[in-house]
Design an enzyme around this catalytic site. Sequence first.
Site, PDB file in Angstrom:
ATOM      1  N   GLN B 111       0.839  -1.196   0.000  1.00 18.85           N
ATOM      2  CA  GLN B 111       0.000   0.000   0.000  1.00 18.85           C
ATOM      3  C   GLN B 111       0.871   1.241   0.000  1.00 18.85           C
ATOM      4  O   GLN B 111       1.719   1.404   0.880  1.00 18.85           O
ATOM      5  CB  GLN B 111      -0.872  -0.048   1.261  1.00 18.85           C
ATOM      6  CG  GLN B 111      -1.794   1.132   1.448  1.00 18.85           C
ATOM      7  CD  GLN B 111      -2.469   1.095   2.814  1.00 18.85           C
ATOM      8  OE1 GLN B 111      -2.017   0.391   3.716  1.00 18.85           O
ATOM      9  NE2 GLN B 111      -3.527   1.858   2.980  1.00 18.85           N
ATOM     10  N   SER B 114       0.401   6.520   2.816  1.00 17.16           N
ATOM     11  CA  SER B 114       0.956   7.519   3.734  1.00 17.16           C
ATOM     12  C   SER B 114       2.212   8.159   3.177  1.00 17.16           C
ATOM     13  O   SER B 114       2.982   7.541   2.443  1.00 17.16           O
ATOM     14  CB  SER B 114       1.320   6.866   5.066  1.00 17.16           C
ATOM     15  OG  SER B 114       0.173   6.401   5.715  1.00 17.16           O
ATOM     16  N   SER B 146       4.426  -1.712   4.503  1.00 14.39           N
ATOM     17  CA  SER B 146       4.912  -3.031   4.902  1.00 14.39           C
ATOM     18  C   SER B 146       4.925  -3.935   3.682  1.00 14.39           C
ATOM     19  O   SER B 146       4.078  -3.835   2.806  1.00 14.39           O
ATOM     20  CB  SER B 146       4.054  -3.607   6.025  1.00 14.39           C
ATOM     21  OG  SER B 146       2.724  -3.665   5.626  1.00 14.39           O
ATOM     22  N   GLU B 229      -9.956  -1.529   6.134  1.00 13.69           N
ATOM     23  CA  GLU B 229      -8.935  -1.693   7.174  1.00 13.69           C
ATOM     24  C   GLU B 229      -9.548  -1.530   8.552  1.00 13.69           C
ATOM     25  O   GLU B 229      -9.329  -2.317   9.454  1.00 13.69           O
ATOM     26  CB  GLU B 229      -7.826  -0.659   6.957  1.00 13.69           C
ATOM     27  CG  GLU B 229      -6.746  -0.677   8.008  1.00 13.69           C
ATOM     28  CD  GLU B 229      -5.627   0.321   7.694  1.00 13.69           C
ATOM     29  OE1 GLU B 229      -4.472  -0.083   7.728  1.00 13.69           O
ATOM     30  OE2 GLU B 229      -5.921   1.506   7.406  1.00 13.69           O
ATOM     31  N   GLU B 361      -6.296   8.921  18.069  1.00 16.42           N
ATOM     32  CA  GLU B 361      -6.905  10.253  18.024  1.00 16.42           C
ATOM     33  C   GLU B 361      -7.904  10.339  16.866  1.00 16.42           C
ATOM     34  O   GLU B 361      -9.004  10.877  17.020  1.00 16.42           O
ATOM     35  CB  GLU B 361      -5.829  11.335  17.883  1.00 16.42           C
ATOM     36  CG  GLU B 361      -4.949  11.516  19.131  1.00 16.42           C
ATOM     37  CD  GLU B 361      -3.970  10.377  19.357  1.00 16.42           C
ATOM     38  OE1 GLU B 361      -3.548   9.732  18.373  1.00 16.42           O
ATOM     39  OE2 GLU B 361      -3.645  10.099  20.533  1.00 16.42           O
TER      40      GLU B 361
END
Lengths: 391, 391, 368, 368
Positions: B111, B114, B146, B229, B361
Amino acid sequence: MTIDELRGRVADFLATHDPRSTDRLEFLRARYDAGLAWVAFPEGHGGLGVPQALQAEVDRLFVEAGAPDNNPSANGIGLGMAAPTILAFGTDAQKARFLKPLWTGEEIWCQLFSEPGAGSDLAGVATRAVRDGDAWVVNGQKVWTSGAHNAKYAILVARTDPDQPKHSGLTYFLCDMTDPGIEVRPLRQITGEAEFNEVFLTDVRIPDSHRLGEEGQGWKVANATLNNERVSIGKTALRESGMIGVVARTWRAQPERRTPELHDRLLRLWVDAEAARITGQRLRQKLAQGQPGPEGSAMKLAFATIAQQLSGLELELLGEDGLRYSDWTMVRPESVDFTGRDAGYRYLRAKGNSIEGGTSEILRNIIAERVLGLPAEPRLDKDVPWKELQK
Amino acid sequence: MTIDELRGRVADFLATHDPRSTDRLEFLRARYDAGLAWVAFPEGHGGLGVPQALQAEVDRLFVEAGAPDNNPSANGIGLGMAAPTILAFGTDAQKARFLKPLWTGEEIWCQLFSEPGAGSDLAGVATRAVRDGDAWVVNGQKVWTSGAHNAKYAILVARTDPDQPKHSGLTYFLCDMTDPGIEVRPLRQITGEAEFNEVFLTDVRIPDSHRLGEEGQGWKVANATLNNERVSIGKTALRESGMIGVVARTWRAQPERRTPELHDRLLRLWVDAEAARITGQRLRQKLAQGQPGPEGSAMKLAFATIAQQLSGLELELLGEDGLRYSDWTMVRPESVDFTGRDAGYRYLRAKGNSIEGGTSEILRNIIAERVLGLPAEPRLDKDVPWKELQK
Amino acid sequence: MSDLNLLPTDVEDDLRATVRDLLVDHCELSAVAAVYDGDRSLVERLWKALSVDLGLAGLLVPEEHGGAGASTREAAVVLDELGRHVAPVPFLTSAVVATTALLDSDHALLGRLATGDCTVAMTVPLSIELDAPGRELASVTADDGGRLTGRVTSVAGALEADVLLVPTVDADRLALYAVPVEQAGVEPVVSLDMTRQLADITLDGIAAELVLADAEAAVRRALEVGAALLASEQAGVAGRCLETTVAYLKERRQFGRVVGGFQALKHRLADLYAGVESARSVAVSAAAALAADEDGSVATAVAQAYCSDLAVHAAEEAVQLHGGIGMTWEHPAHLYLKRAKADQIAFGTAGAHRARLAGLVDLPPVRA
Amino acid sequence: MSDLNLLPTDVEDDLRATVRDLLVDHCELSAVAAVYDGDRSLVERLWKALSVDLGLAGLLVPEEHGGAGASTREAAVVLDELGRHVAPVPFLTSAVVATTALLDSDHALLGRLATGDCTVAMTVPLSIELDAPGRELASVTADDGGRLTGRVTSVAGALEADVLLVPTVDADRLALYAVPVEQAGVEPVVSLDMTRQLADITLDGIAAELVLADAEAAVRRALEVGAALLASEQAGVAGRCLETTVAYLKERRQFGRVVGGFQALKHRLADLYAGVESARSVAVSAAAALAADEDGSVATAVAQAYCSDLAVHAAEEAVQLHGGIGMTWEHPAHLYLKRAKADQIAFGTAGAHRARLAGLVDLPPVRA
């Protein structure tokens, strides 16, 4: 003035005003006139303009001499909040009129700030003051007013210009609580008692000479008042004073109710209370060297948290006894002792510690923004005329 | 199709494909072609279009027959995130090209979402994709990837139109990880290991036929991926599975290290873990009746908190042994076991539980806004062209 | 352990709706608050509507005794709703604890309980712990003629009861006697939670009827069921606190914004939501485990250990996040706070349940 | 209790500035991280600069032995700064613990310690608790000829030491021997905190010099001073974690806003600020109490009970609030996390210090 000179003044005063033979009120008025009331205040207003740090020694000497005091606990709002604000913003006439009977306790003060719709957001007050010649006519509702039923005067924030943004349209007044338009109703709390009041103002007339600060300056003046409230971090505390002392005594007295988990929780709170005590001591030493800052907010935060956790633990420790309450009868207590009455009362009353005098949430904002310098909350209400804001 | 009919299909398949004598890959490809791979997928794409709930029974029958599996743990991103997204947004050609080798494990996926500057705020990705004829040229840096060093393909979000507001200028691609412009560097973590990678993309060419969804639709497609996810709440867990089991065993094995305070803390966490397990069970029963919602966020929140507290406690329980670590050597582990290696590793690795796959958060925001319906955060970046935003 | 069904059945959903409708109509919070000032008029009226009109008094009574023959699952639904409304009725004490204690007795009281004709309270302190020694369970003694003498303090449900079910201790056997409440000294206690007001009971050589001669198992089972189902009440209290706080914070404006939009509060409410969901889950799980007779003691300990503190936390957050208004008598938040705090102590604190759990799941304490 | 001065003196302010300047220049965090990969070149270099060049090795050594004759207050300032930089130097083990143990001995080692000529480690496990029984304090035995045999695991400061100070047990008296480190088996341990790497020590009939024949009080005093001053290191770790996190969150933008402007994070940081201020206060208070010899044991227990957990909490918050970057090896947050976690166990956990406190302030545990 050196401390020895100051001691001399006290000795001279006591020599001419024997506490044992002088009338209490006469003694207090004379002490005020001698500048030995609040020594950091200017001459002519109960003081000598000497450093605040010298106050403790003067008080000690008067206590030693067996002098009557001005019963400060009965006039906390007056002494702690009204007086410094009047000193800072008052006209000479206002200082001359109000400070002396305030200090002697002849006139008790209360505070008319909070409203049902303006709690944490004090600048949102809706109570209206409309000018009428040399006076103002005030209408509105205030809440959380302690001592309103005993007070002669109040410090009051009201909206004088709804066309201005919320912070700019406020004005600060000194309000006569004996005005016929004032109605005081007890406000019962979860403890069963009514420690506070709601105050309804209906066409209350306040002479313009009792306006404190300029018209529209009320937010600034009120903040000066509130800073006095929030930086108050109390006197040197002894170890195990306050709630921790009460609960530690319960622990010692109830060996059969002890459990390992309660023991560790109590020890954690004992450590927290001791840490708060030492932190307060360090902060006081710092303040003695300079200006009070927003750091005191952390102390109030800790005080509330610890008191709430301790009083909650105490009920668990008491078990069956914790299920019982002293009395739900609605009374108006003359004074409040957070650690007094029974464990149930302590538990319930402590819930107020994180609300009154600045909620813990507001205090965290203050620390984050003023101490740590983090950005303020996004606001949409600062530049809009008050009357156009959604309420 | 009834469950019995489905069982019949499996039996028929096994009758013609003996797991003991059939080549592993051949077996898996045939199982896919028979629609017995992911049975809820449509016919022709590895499934039979039957309810997801039937998958477990099919898997059980294959396990029972001693059939090889597709080694799902080696292709978690592919199976859990890429496949459902390709199914939902892919063209027929894309589904035909990618789903089969993905399911069989012939092609491992990773993936590329990010970035250093776009973590929680995924819509802030800066990696640029510029159209060049029938292809796109991609430049940028991704992180927290990963399996990038083992992957054949990646799901990738890149910015295709910086003149649009940030959410509107993104496009979703299927990226060939063997492109010469891809550089994969291990990203070492606080455990000493490099479980993730940084991926640098330099003039990587992606044919437009590998775009998933419309140009500018990348945010919508990526959200479909991320929902897969976040709602993943795992399988039925047995009591004392995961971190609580490890620490409970340590407790039982180390009687001499026990203290009353550690005992109560362990019991609290045992209760929390058991409550989380039961809550997960209840949520799974609910999900079996309907759509996954944002409620799963609370499970992930609890999982992270409990794992972190438990692993921290374990080190205190171990005392001297807790001061020792197994090995700081930088390695690239083939798989990750949160509860594996030693107590120090567990403690450090658990810190990632509240960051990876949505920080705690962000999860709290999701619960507050999507479950409780509280107002969203004030945003200033939603309607401004991306290129004009302060980075 | 099989996977227990943790979702409500249709029957349970209907039961919940029925109870809720009645409570919405007949359990106004202002009337609940009035019990603190001695006006208990709501108590009898509401309990009659629930016990007789809805027939909830006999929920757990077997059908052969005229009851509904329902399980702890249905009783849990009722308690959840009662908790949501801080209803001042003796359902837990009479329809759950006393009824469960009588289940093995085949006593005629069961039939009277079923019709709502008779309300019963077992005389143990509300704070009794589940593994309390026999002498704490039973502080009353019976003489050979079945006359009871002794005192039990802080008994819940006694003020509403017609009959007291008295555990007695004699040598080392625990028996259970029935006494008409008029014959006992029942002294109301000013209680932290006046919506479950306690009483001190004095028995002064009163003639009583032996109900169960060897009652320890029945009494302990009654307490365990009571504790397990109290968790549902606590989950109801907590759930309602969360809901009303969220609703209030969506309305309340300060600083020109809806207060519920401030992120620090949003995160606290998110955490509280997670807690309330877990509380519901473990409460349902305990009720289901007892109904299925599967590992009920562990489920009960978990439910109490979790829900006792969570309900207090939820009520405390409700008071705090309502700001000043939550500290006033006129706002109902205090009713929930007092109920939650008293419930925390009822049948032992969370700490006591954790200590019990340690023995059940092999997490032994420090070696002596 | 008089009111101890909790504010720094001018001398302490100067000392702090000097130490900080040196650490800023010579203790780059990348070099600190390198010790985890076996590159310990920083350790010797930095320790020489601190111990010899700044003369900190002799801070607590009395002037008559050539030291600075300073008090625990000044040592606390140094440790606060060392904590802020996770400096991998044996100040705590040599200049505080070993030095304090030797103070009553009048031994020549004191003079060598003062000059920085010699670094000393007392051979106890870093995790030793202050009220550990004598046999745990001393697992080594001495024969009549002063030959030492035994093994001590997880000793801090031994890798940097020239001389080991070995507590030995003999009948029921605890003695203290000195051994040149070359004669002992010193086996480095892969440690959770490699910035204070541990070693296992094996003594195999080694000839040693008796330093103190009746050493229990000295050893316990050394451990208490070590624990008390460790609190300042922990306060330094926590303070630095707070500062760097606040600074990062003032820069980091997500969702078009500075992340530090999100209220949920602001409130957490406010709470952390309050905790760090308290940690500083109790750490200073413990150092001052020991310096004034006033109620030092209570102050030490409070400081350790508070600072041990607070430093871990601060480091954990730093990792979390840095988001992904805080989980990476290249960011220094992990150095603080590992130090804080190891410090929590050093000289006993917070829980052990609370248990000790219970005895000191009359809060007795459950009666046996």
